[in-house]
Design a protein around this motif. Structure first.
Motif, PDB file in Angstrom:
ATOM      1  N   MET A   1      -8.091  18.901 -22.857  1.00  0.00           N
ATOM      2  CA  MET A   1      -7.567  17.529 -22.773  1.00  0.00           C
ATOM      3  C   MET A   1      -6.128  17.570 -22.284  1.00  0.00           C
ATOM      4  O   MET A   1      -5.335  18.367 -22.761  1.00  0.00           O
ATOM      5  CB  MET A   1      -7.633  16.844 -24.141  1.00  0.00           C
ATOM      6  CG  MET A   1      -7.237  15.365 -24.104  1.00  0.00           C
ATOM      7  SD  MET A   1      -7.446  14.600 -25.729  1.00  0.00           S
ATOM      8  CE  MET A   1      -9.221  14.482 -25.790  1.00  0.00           C
ATOM      9  N   SER A   2      -5.769  16.712 -21.362  1.00  0.00           N
ATOM     10  CA  SER A   2      -4.419  16.739 -20.795  1.00  0.00           C
ATOM     11  C   SER A   2      -3.419  16.127 -21.735  1.00  0.00           C
ATOM     12  O   SER A   2      -3.767  15.430 -22.676  1.00  0.00           O
ATOM     13  CB  SER A   2      -4.407  15.962 -19.469  1.00  0.00           C
ATOM     14  OG  SER A   2      -4.643  14.589 -19.711  1.00  0.00           O
ATOM     15  N   ALA A   3      -2.126  16.390 -21.451  1.00  0.00           N
ATOM     16  CA  ALA A   3      -1.069  15.823 -22.288  1.00  0.00           C
ATOM     17  C   ALA A   3      -1.096  14.308 -22.239  1.00  0.00           C
ATOM     18  O   ALA A   3      -0.879  13.622 -23.231  1.00  0.00           O
ATOM     19  CB  ALA A   3       0.292  16.351 -21.818  1.00  0.00           C
ATOM     20  N   GLU A   4      -1.427  13.775 -21.019  1.00  0.00           N
ATOM     21  CA  GLU A   4      -1.452  12.320 -20.900  1.00  0.00           C
ATOM     22  C   GLU A   4      -2.566  11.710 -21.749  1.00  0.00           C
ATOM     23  O   GLU A   4      -2.431  10.642 -22.320  1.00  0.00           O
ATOM     24  CB  GLU A   4      -1.636  11.928 -19.429  1.00  0.00           C
ATOM     25  CG  GLU A   4      -0.383  12.138 -18.581  1.00  0.00           C
ATOM     26  CD  GLU A   4      -0.101  13.613 -18.277  1.00  0.00           C
ATOM     27  OE1 GLU A   4      -1.001  14.464 -18.504  1.00  0.00           O
ATOM     28  OE2 GLU A   4       1.004  13.933 -17.829  1.00  0.00           O
ATOM     29  N   GLN A   5      -3.698  12.434 -21.849  1.00  0.00           N
ATOM     30  CA  GLN A   5      -4.807  11.914 -22.652  1.00  0.00           C
ATOM     31  C   GLN A   5      -4.491  11.931 -24.132  1.00  0.00           C
ATOM     32  O   GLN A   5      -5.031  11.156 -24.899  1.00  0.00           O
ATOM     33  CB  GLN A   5      -6.064  12.747 -22.381  1.00  0.00           C
ATOM     34  CG  GLN A   5      -6.662  12.500 -20.989  1.00  0.00           C
ATOM     35  CD  GLN A   5      -7.797  13.439 -20.704  1.00  0.00           C
ATOM     36  OE1 GLN A   5      -7.655  14.647 -20.833  1.00  0.00           O
ATOM     37  NE2 GLN A   5      -8.926  12.886 -20.315  1.00  0.00           N
ATOM     38  N   ASN A   6      -3.602  12.849 -24.543  1.00  0.00           N
ATOM     39  CA  ASN A   6      -3.259  12.969 -25.961  1.00  0.00           C
ATOM     40  C   ASN A   6      -2.199  11.980 -26.391  1.00  0.00           C
ATOM     41  O   ASN A   6      -1.991  11.776 -27.570  1.00  0.00           O
ATOM     42  CB  ASN A   6      -2.762  14.379 -26.269  1.00  0.00           C
ATOM     43  CG  ASN A   6      -3.910  15.340 -26.504  1.00  0.00           C
ATOM     44  OD1 ASN A   6      -4.538  15.305 -27.540  1.00  0.00           O
ATOM     45  ND2 ASN A   6      -4.199  16.158 -25.511  1.00  0.00           N
ATOM     46  N   GLU A   7      -1.474  11.421 -25.455  1.00  0.00           N
ATOM     47  CA  GLU A   7      -0.391  10.515 -25.818  1.00  0.00           C
ATOM     48  C   GLU A   7      -0.964   9.214 -26.351  1.00  0.00           C
ATOM     49  O   GLU A   7      -2.127   8.872 -26.112  1.00  0.00           O
ATOM     50  CB  GLU A   7       0.524  10.285 -24.612  1.00  0.00           C
ATOM     51  CG  GLU A   7       1.317  11.541 -24.274  1.00  0.00           C
ATOM     52  CD  GLU A   7       2.312  11.319 -23.156  1.00  0.00           C
ATOM     53  OE1 GLU A   7       2.639  10.150 -22.913  1.00  0.00           O
ATOM     54  OE2 GLU A   7       2.753  12.299 -22.553  1.00  0.00           O
ATOM     55  N   GLY A 404       4.830  17.864 -29.400  1.00  0.00           N
ATOM     56  CA  GLY A 404       4.273  19.198 -29.208  1.00  0.00           C
ATOM     57  C   GLY A 404       2.957  19.414 -29.930  1.00  0.00           C
ATOM     58  O   GLY A 404       1.992  19.936 -29.357  1.00  0.00           O
ATOM     59  N   ALA A 405       2.881  18.998 -31.207  1.00  0.00           N
ATOM     60  CA  ALA A 405       1.706  19.293 -32.031  1.00  0.00           C
ATOM     61  C   ALA A 405       0.567  18.305 -31.824  1.00  0.00           C
ATOM     62  O   ALA A 405      -0.604  18.668 -31.948  1.00  0.00           O
ATOM     63  CB  ALA A 405       2.101  19.318 -33.507  1.00  0.00           C
ATOM     64  N   PRO A 410       3.704  19.875 -22.514  1.00  0.00           N
ATOM     65  CA  PRO A 410       4.025  21.238 -22.074  1.00  0.00           C
ATOM     66  C   PRO A 410       5.423  21.631 -22.538  1.00  0.00           C
ATOM     67  O   PRO A 410       6.284  20.775 -22.778  1.00  0.00           O
ATOM     68  CB  PRO A 410       3.948  21.139 -20.548  1.00  0.00           C
ATOM     69  CG  PRO A 410       4.139  19.687 -20.245  1.00  0.00           C
ATOM     70  CD  PRO A 410       3.538  18.932 -21.395  1.00  0.00           C
ATOM     71  N   TRP A 411       5.655  22.933 -22.643  1.00  0.00           N
ATOM     72  CA  TRP A 411       6.920  23.425 -23.208  1.00  0.00           C
ATOM     73  C   TRP A 411       8.116  22.964 -22.403  1.00  0.00           C
ATOM     74  O   TRP A 411       9.171  22.665 -22.970  1.00  0.00           O
ATOM     75  CB  TRP A 411       6.901  24.957 -23.279  1.00  0.00           C
ATOM     76  CG  TRP A 411       6.894  25.636 -21.937  1.00  0.00           C
ATOM     77  CD1 TRP A 411       5.810  26.034 -21.223  1.00  0.00           C
ATOM     78  CD2 TRP A 411       8.043  25.963 -21.150  1.00  0.00           C
ATOM     79  NE1 TRP A 411       6.170  26.592 -20.035  1.00  0.00           N
ATOM     80  CE2 TRP A 411       7.556  26.571 -19.962  1.00  0.00           C
ATOM     81  CE3 TRP A 411       9.419  25.828 -21.326  1.00  0.00           C
ATOM     82  CZ2 TRP A 411       8.401  27.027 -18.960  1.00  0.00           C
ATOM     83  CZ3 TRP A 411      10.271  26.275 -20.321  1.00  0.00           C
ATOM     84  CH2 TRP A 411       9.767  26.867 -19.158  1.00  0.00           C
TER      85      TRP A 411
END
Length: 644
Positions: A1-7, A404-405, A410-411
């Motif tokens: 899952m992408s970062a955008e999907q997790n937001e 992050g969690a 991404p870092w």
């Protein structure tokens, strides 16, 4: 899952787009509640910058441009970008604030105990620093407004302190009546205030348009490199321009994300920018105006009305901080970090309108002592900023943990946010540490007392709960015993508020074992406070017949959010409508409370001083009858003693 999907997805409370008239009304309301603190900062921010460290910052073009650039870019980065565009996306069911952010992390990463523990600790420390800030803000805000008298009528400057004290006393005394009616005036008054800020600054900007050059970040950078020590000292006062930034996030649940953003970018940010630029232009033309650049912007004929308007604005700012202290207190109680305190609802329509008498009187006493001790807003400014910058840093840390969690950023994005926002705020914090010996120790001391109190209460509560569980015994065994050896059943309904369905309410056991009777209908009610602000009514209740459907004993689990009104009788009425297992006369039900008296036991578990503190807090806790809205004439209290 992408970062955008997790937001986070748009929250129905935080980001929904209401019809245009409603949106305008909410934005106007946000002006009155959210922006009071940051909106009154022009009264004292630049004055403090040019008076700090015996005038280390001079009223010369290089210093003026540098300071204005620092002020503008601090507001832009910390308030506009960090809070309005980034942090406000981290809503806990539409609610914001540092405790709500910590609770959101606890809810979203339950399996990572260390991370959850760290987030909880950061949230508690941040809330504690907010209490320290809550003492200074009313004092410095009201004094800075009333000090306009020194410009208008210097002969009566000795009346400034008594007038400020009277205003604040009246404000604190009025809290018991609620602010929902007066609050309707807050929005229009603050709209007038921000328009006045803009109109005061605009003529001076037009007179000296070169002042607009200070909006370039090059002047801030140049000021820092040319005068590193002076710039560092100045940062300790520049932070006064962003006090109240946390309020944008903390009050998100009252108005929603979009109205706050609209009010900020359409009204507040432009008005603040114009006023600070106007003060800078005035100082360039009249260097002696540094003694009070805000009031000297005002034409002589308008200075008295301006003192009145500024006083109203600072009272509104103080009210917002006081209300915030009440809200944070209730959140801390719901999350288990404070004992039950008396919380009174001052509005039948709005559950957020609350009054906490104990906190109110503590704040009033502390604010008045502070005013008398420091005597002026300039002196108070030496103590202001440490708690504010500490809270800013803690919010950034919690936001990075969440990003992050949970959102799985991404870092490189985490590092960028940490460097930009954390770097600026760390500089502010370091600059304000120089104030510690000059009064900055006060908010740190108050915050330290608050965080110690909360952590001790949480630790002691866990120990007492464990020992109480041993004393009560298992509820399933008790129900089986009643089934095998039925006692006398007396008519009526008995309701037993109790933390869990695993153990027996002490009052129920006492009735069965010592009186030999059990009511015909027994309802054991466990109230669970979730780490979310609100729980909808259709998800709030769960009824359990405890494996015996026809013995008249049921368990009712009631889930409340930390912003909900924990009304047990109302919850019982809802449960009665949802299930046939509660066919009882609730209007004549009796409520039995199990009161625990805690005494200090042998060494172990907690240090002796922590035991004394916990016992003292427990003895002064509010009655559960009041906390759960139980009818006084039908509530019975039965007690026992537990050693800590």
């Amino acid at each position: 899952m992408s970062a955008e999907q997790n937001e986070p997805k748009p929250s129905p409370r935080g980001t929904g787009r209401p019809p245009r008239p409603a949106a305008v009304t909410l934005a106007l309301g946000a002006l009155g509640v959210v922006f009071g603190d940051i909106g009154t900062s022009p009264l004292y921010a630049l004055q403090t910058v040019f008076s700090i460290d015996n005038g280390a910052v001079r009223p010369v073009p290089g210093d003026v441009y540098g300071v204005l650039s620092l002020v503008f870019w601090s507001i832009l980065l910390v308030v506009s970008v960090k809070y309005v565009l980034f942090v406000m996306r981290a809503d806990n069911d539409g609610e914001g604030g540092i405790l709500a952010l910590a609770a959101l992390i606890r809810r979203r990463v339950p399996g990572r105990a260390r991370l959850v523990g760290l987030a909880t600790l950061l949230g508690v420390v941040g809330a504690s620093l907010f209490f320290g800030d809550s003492v200074i803000t009313p004092a410095i805000s009201v004094l800075s407004a009333v000090e306009g008298i020194d410009v208008v009528a210097p002969s009566i400057r000795d009346a400034i302190l008594p007038i400020g004290a009277v205003i604040l006393i009246v404000l604190f005394l009025a809290q018991r009546f609620g602010t929902h009616r007066v609050g309707r005036l807050f929005g229009p008054v603050m709209l007038l205030w921000f328009l006045t800020l803009a109109l005061l600054g605009l003529p001076h900007v037009l007179q000296r348009p070169g002042i607009l050059r200070s909006l370039s970040p090059t002047y801030a950078v140049g000021f820092v490199f040319e005068h590193p020590y002076v710039a560092f000292i100045a940062m300790g006062a520049v932070v006064l321009a962003i006090t109240g930034a946390e309020a944008l996030y903390a009050d998100m649940g009252h108005f929603g994300r979009s109205p706050i953003r609209r009010a900020w970018f359409a009204v507040v940010f432009p008005a603040l920018t114009l006023n600070y630029l106007g003060q800078g232009a005035l100082i360039l033309g009249q260097p002696d105006a540094v003694r009070n650049p805000f009031y000297l912007l005002v034409p002589s004929w308008a200075q008295i009305p301006m003192v009145v308007l500024a006083t109203f604005a600072t009272v509104i700012a103080s009210q917002a901080v006081i209300s915030g202290a009440f809200s944070v207190t209730r959140q801390a109680i719901r999350l288990g970090f404070l004992p039950h305190l008396t919380v009174r609802h001052t509005s039948a329509e709005e559950s957020g309108q609350i009054y906490v008498p104990g906190v109110n009187w503590l704040l009033m006493g502390a604010v008045l002592v502070l005013m008398v001790t420091f005597g002026s807003s300039a002196s108070l400014a030496t103590a202001y900023g440490v708690a504010v910058t500490g809270t800013l840093l803690l919010t950034t840390a919690l936001f990075l943990i969440l990003a992050g969690a949970v959102w799985q950023w991404p870092w490189w994005r985490l590092v960028l946010v940490a460097v930009v926002f954390g770097g600026v705020e760390l500089t502010f914090f370091a600059a304000n540490l120089t104030k510690v010996v000059h009064g900055g120790w006060l908010p740190l001391l108050l915050g330290g007392v608050a965080v110690t109190t909360m952590l001790v209460w949480q630790r002691g509560r866990r120990l007492v709960t464990a020992r109480r569980t041993e004393t009560e015994g298992r509820l399933s065994d008790f129900v089986d015993q009643l089934r095998d050896d039925p006692p006398t059943r007396m008519p009526g309904t008995a309701v037993f508020p109790h933390p869990t369905k695993e153990t027996v309410p002490l009052a129920l056991r006492a009735n069965a074992e010592f009186n030999g009777v059990v009511h015909e209908h027994v309802v054991i009610v466990s109230v669970v406070f979730e780490n979310v602000p609100h729980v909808s009514r259709n998800e709030r209740l769960a009824v359990d017949s405890l494996s015996h459907a026809h013995d008249g004993i049921v368990h009712l689990s009631v889930r409340f959010g930390f912003h909900d009104d924990a009304n047990i009788p109302a919850a019982l009425r809802d449960a009665f409508m949802l299930t046939t297992e509660l066919e009882t006369d609730l209007d004549n039900a009796f409520y039995f409370l199990s009161k625990i008296t805690i005494e200090q036991g042998p060494p172990g578990g907690m240090p002796r001083w922590q035991k004394r503190l916990f016992i003292g807090l427990a003895h002064n806790a509010a009655s559960q009858a009041a906390a759960f809205r139980l009818p006084v004439d039908r509530t019975v209290v039965m007690g026992t003693t537990i050693e800590l």
